[in-house]
Design a protein around this motif. Structure first.
Motif, PDB file in Angstrom:
ATOM      1  N   ARG A 123       0.816  -1.220   0.000  1.00  0.00           N
ATOM      2  CA  ARG A 123       0.000   0.000   0.000  1.00  0.00           C
ATOM      3  C   ARG A 123       0.844   1.261   0.000  1.00  0.00           C
ATOM      4  O   ARG A 123       0.418   2.292  -0.498  1.00  0.00           O
ATOM      5  CB  ARG A 123      -0.920   0.020   1.211  1.00  0.00           C
ATOM      6  N   TYR A 124       2.038   1.188   0.592  1.00  0.00           N
ATOM      7  CA  TYR A 124       2.892   2.372   0.701  1.00  0.00           C
ATOM      8  C   TYR A 124       4.324   2.035   0.329  1.00  0.00           C
ATOM      9  O   TYR A 124       4.788   0.922   0.538  1.00  0.00           O
ATOM     10  CB  TYR A 124       2.858   2.939   2.126  1.00  0.00           C
TER      11      TYR A 124
ATOM     12  N   SER B  71       1.696   6.476  -1.626  1.00  0.00           N
ATOM     13  CA  SER B  71       0.778   5.407  -1.998  1.00  0.00           C
ATOM     14  C   SER B  71       0.921   5.191  -3.500  1.00  0.00           C
ATOM     15  O   SER B  71       0.538   6.062  -4.279  1.00  0.00           O
ATOM     16  CB  SER B  71      -0.650   5.817  -1.647  1.00  0.00           C
TER      17      SER B  71
ATOM     18  N   ARG C  99      -8.054  10.257  14.423  1.00  0.00           N
ATOM     19  CA  ARG C  99      -9.189   9.720  13.663  1.00  0.00           C
ATOM     20  C   ARG C  99     -10.302  10.753  13.530  1.00  0.00           C
ATOM     21  O   ARG C  99     -11.014  10.793  12.536  1.00  0.00           O
ATOM     22  CB  ARG C  99      -9.710   8.461  14.353  1.00  0.00           C
TER      23      ARG C  99
ATOM     24  N   ARG D  91      -5.083   7.513   8.205  1.00  0.00           N
ATOM     25  CA  ARG D  91      -5.671   6.683   7.150  1.00  0.00           C
ATOM     26  C   ARG D  91      -5.699   5.217   7.536  1.00  0.00           C
ATOM     27  O   ARG D  91      -6.684   4.541   7.333  1.00  0.00           O
ATOM     28  CB  ARG D  91      -4.851   6.811   5.869  1.00  0.00           C
ATOM     29  N   ASP D  92      -4.575   4.713   8.018  1.00  0.00           N
ATOM     30  CA  ASP D  92      -4.452   3.297   8.327  1.00  0.00           C
ATOM     31  C   ASP D  92      -3.720   3.139   9.650  1.00  0.00           C
ATOM     32  O   ASP D  92      -2.937   3.997  10.034  1.00  0.00           O
ATOM     33  CB  ASP D  92      -3.606   2.565   7.267  1.00  0.00           C
ATOM     34  N   ALA D  93      -3.947   2.009  10.289  1.00  0.00           N
ATOM     35  CA  ALA D  93      -3.178   1.625  11.468  1.00  0.00           C
ATOM     36  C   ALA D  93      -2.793   0.161  11.281  1.00  0.00           C
ATOM     37  O   ALA D  93      -3.639  -0.673  10.977  1.00  0.00           O
ATOM     38  CB  ALA D  93      -4.001   1.809  12.738  1.00  0.00           C
ATOM     39  N   PHE D  94      -1.515  -0.130  11.405  1.00  0.00           N
ATOM     40  CA  PHE D  94      -0.992  -1.486  11.265  1.00  0.00           C
ATOM     41  C   PHE D  94      -0.525  -1.939  12.636  1.00  0.00           C
ATOM     42  O   PHE D  94       0.113  -1.185  13.356  1.00  0.00           O
ATOM     43  CB  PHE D  94       0.213  -1.526  10.335  1.00  0.00           C
TER      44      PHE D  94
END
Length: 93
Positions: free
Chosen positions: A20-21, A40, A73, A84-87
């Motif tokens: 994704r990145y 991205s 958020r 946007r995202d959290a891993f």
């Protein structure tokens, strides 16, 4: 198996952000983690990727990180980064 695109070594820290990145460069190394500039590939958007080290090793660090994620958020302002995202990797201690 993980391809070379899926991980990147920055200042001795491995980032695993999938496809994704694409990590571009180190931005800042702080007390709780490291921030890199990324993009991205599909969209061409520039983003910041923050890796918090030893997140589950310290309850205080985990709480601060959760608080930061909750705030990001909901907040929308031109001076703030939008979440946007959290891993999450690894398991709690």
């Amino acid at each position: 198996s993980m391809s070379q695109v899926d991980r990147c070594l920055v200042d001795g820290t491995e980032f695993r952000v999938g496809q994704r990145y694409r990590i571009l460069k180190l931005v800042r190394h702080g007390a709780f983690g490291i921030v890199c500039a990324a993009e991205s590939p599909g969209r061409g958007d520039r983003v910041a990727v923050k890796k918090v080290e030893s997140l589950f090793g310290d309850i205080g660090r985990a709480k601060r990180t959760l608080r930061e994620l909750r705030l990001l958020r909901h907040l929308r302002h031109e001076s703030l980064v939008q979440l946007r995202d959290a891993f999450f990797s690894g398991t709690p201690a």
